[in-house]
Design a protein around this motif. Structure first.
Motif, PDB file in Angstrom:
ATOM      1  N   ARG A   1     -11.041  -5.958   7.929  1.00  0.00           N
ATOM      2  CA  ARG A   1     -11.040  -4.749   7.096  1.00  0.00           C
ATOM      3  C   ARG A   1     -10.831  -3.547   8.016  1.00  0.00           C
ATOM      4  N   THR A   2      -9.676  -3.494   8.622  1.00  0.00           N
ATOM      5  CA  THR A   2      -9.422  -2.487   9.648  1.00  0.00           C
ATOM      6  C   THR A   2      -8.694  -1.255   9.120  1.00  0.00           C
ATOM      7  N   ARG A   3      -8.324  -1.261   7.866  1.00  0.00           N
ATOM      8  CA  ARG A   3      -7.668  -0.078   7.296  1.00  0.00           C
ATOM      9  C   ARG A   3      -8.744   0.870   6.781  1.00  0.00           C
TER      10      ARG A   3
ATOM     11  N   GLU B   1       1.572  -9.369   0.402  1.00  0.00           N
ATOM     12  CA  GLU B   1       1.840  -8.268   1.322  1.00  0.00           C
ATOM     13  C   GLU B   1       2.970  -8.658   2.265  1.00  0.00           C
TER      14      GLU B   1
ATOM     15  N   PRO C   1      -3.691  -2.929  13.363  1.00  0.00           N
ATOM     16  CA  PRO C   1      -4.527  -1.730  13.131  1.00  0.00           C
ATOM     17  C   PRO C   1      -4.422  -0.722  14.269  1.00  0.00           C
TER      18      PRO C   1
ATOM     19  N   PRO D   1      -0.429  -6.965   9.645  1.00  0.00           N
ATOM     20  CA  PRO D   1      -0.426  -5.530   9.948  1.00  0.00           C
ATOM     21  C   PRO D   1      -1.336  -5.226  11.139  1.00  0.00           C
TER      22      PRO D   1
ATOM     23  N   ASN E   1      -9.981   5.298   5.903  1.00  0.00           N
ATOM     24  CA  ASN E   1      -9.523   6.627   5.525  1.00  0.00           C
ATOM     25  C   ASN E   1      -9.791   7.600   6.680  1.00  0.00           C
TER      26      ASN E   1
ATOM     27  N   TYR F   1     -11.999   7.101  10.217  1.00  0.00           N
ATOM     28  CA  TYR F   1     -11.395   7.149  11.552  1.00  0.00           C
ATOM     29  C   TYR F   1     -12.093   8.202  12.418  1.00  0.00           C
TER      30      TYR F   1
END
Length: 456
Positions: free
Chosen positions: A184-186, A5, A228, A226, A188, A192
């Protein structure tokens, strides 16, 4: 297997895949959670309506509910989503919704046990997978700690209004915390939205998790991972909607003045009362395991429990956040999240204990003994409370049928004979001698009586 990534600077790094937020069930966990579910379902079904529950058992009409929720948001509390779903569950009381509530509430508690088990195993650095019998004992011990370590559990896990207001947000925030720790902060769009709603439940807990998310974003930026932002924004928005509600400040003005020294004195008393004799058996079991494993790993390292010490630190920060409340509003149930976080720390220490034959024997005997004591205490308590409520309802309906003013025998509880008694698995709210008392008036309205009062 690795994945690649790009970071902020466009460089590509090989990384291990992120840990699963809810890993596979460990050996013995399924039977443990099933046993917990059976008990919790019975406990929820036998627990009657109390106090504020009756104030929300009106004929269902969405327009009326929305007006009440909006009025509360502006003149009493910012917990609009809590109020909304409490009405939606309890307004359908006459259509069997209490069964639906019992099932949902059981699932929420069991889910929290599952999240705590796996989050703590990950926090200690991946404890070895136990045998089926050991996993069953560990799961039951975690459940018993989550039940007995808080100052009050009946008020926050069985009482309908209290469970929605405290157990449900705690389970939701633990799920979010587990995702943060596992990176695991990503999410859908639906997740959210769930994060936003979870953040609108409980002010100090919501503020704590927003602070944790902010720190996580700073660390991610610092290490070129990345960031969050979406998760922080969704949770932060819920915290703002909750904290900036006009009703919070209107309600604050109805409470007695509470300067900072007074609040600090109340906070210190609240922190001291977190620990009671019910902690002793769990500390003894875990302490025995830590002592048995001192040769493999030094005691200071075991007490840190990998990253498990973070849960104790978060409990302290949470209690500090309670300074936002006046002393008069600092009820026992408000400290529930701190107790859960402390139970997480003890769970991490439990997973640091060696699973050798000697400690397996200690673990098995302790689990059986503590479970037997749990049932011996809780079953008579909840059965007695259900009998009291049943007698009130039956007597009230009989007097209403004869078109008489309802007079009930006064029932009190505890060594001081209180009309309001909250302690561990017991929540009891007696019938007030004043028929104009709000909670007694709600009971009268729900029973179709013109008024209800109690006499000695």
């Amino acid at each position: 297997m690795v994945w690649r990534e790009p970071d902020r600077k466009g460089l590509v790094h090989s990384m291990k895949p992120p840990a699963r937020i809810i890993p596979r069930f460990m050996p013995g966990e399924w039977p443990g959670l099933a046993l917990c579910s059976v008990f919790l379902l019975w406990a929820n079904l036998i627990t009657p309506l109390w106090a504020d529950d009756y104030c929300r058992t009106m004929p269902p009409h969405i327009g009326t509910i929305v007006r009440i929720v909006w009025g509360n948001y502006n003149f009493w509390t910012g917990r609009w989503f809590t109020t909304l779903i409490t009405f939606l569950f309890l307004d359908l009381h006459h259509y069997g919704s209490l069964i639906a509530f019992a099932v949902v509430n059981t699932a929420v508690f069991v889910f929290m046990v599952h999240v705590v088990v796996h989050m703590c195993r990950d926090a200690v650095g991946g404890a070895p997978a136990p045998r089926a019998g050991d996993g069953l004992a560990q799961c039951l011990l975690v459940f018993l700690m989550l039940w007995w370590l808080p100052r009050t559990i009946g008020e926050v896990a069985l009482w309908k209004t209290g469970a929605i207001g405290y157990l449900w947000p705690m389970a939701g925030e633990m799920w979010i915390l587990a995702r943060i720790l596992a990176q695991r902060t990503r999410m859908n769009a639906a997740q959210y939205t769930a994060v936003f709603l979870i953040a609108t439940f409980l002010e100090p807990l919501s503020a704590l998790l927003t602070l944790v998310l902010l720190g996580n974003c700073v660390l991610a930026w610092k290490h070129a991972r990345p960031v969050p932002w979406a998760l922080l924004c969704s949770h932060g928005a819920g915290t703002l909607v909750l904290g900036l509600a006009p009703g919070n400040y209107v309600r604050m003005r109805t409470l007695p003045p509470s300067p900072l020294p007074d609040r600090l004195d109340g906070l210190l008393g609240n922190m001291g009362s977190l620990f009671d004799p019910f902690w002793i058996p769990f500390v003894l079991v875990i302490g025995t395991g830590l002592f048995m494993g001192r040769r493999q790993l030094s005691l200071p390292r075991r007490l840190r429990a990998g990253h498990g010490w973070v849960f104790a630190a978060l409990a302290l920060v949470y209690m500090t956040f309670l300074l936002m409340f006046p002393r008069a509003a600092m009820a026992a149930r408000v400290s529930y999240p701190a107790s859960v976080l402390l139970a997480c720390y003890l769970t991490c220490l439990l997973f640091m204990c060696p699973l050798n034959p000697a400690f397996r024997a200690v673990l098995g005997v302790s689990c059986v003994g503590l479970t037997a004591m749990h049932l011996a205490i809780v079953i008579p308590d909840l059965t007695r409370l259900a009998r009291i409520s049943h007698d009130w309802v039956a007597s009230t309906r009989a007097q209403v049928a004869r078109d008489q003013p309802v007079v009930l025998p006064r029932v009190t509880m505890g060594p001081r004979h209180k009309l309001l008694y909250v302690r561990k698995d017991i929540i009891f709210v007696g019938i007030n001698p004043d028929p104009h008392s709000m909670l007694t008036a709600c009971f009268a309205r729900a029973m179709g009586a013109s008024s209800v009062r109690s006499v000695p």
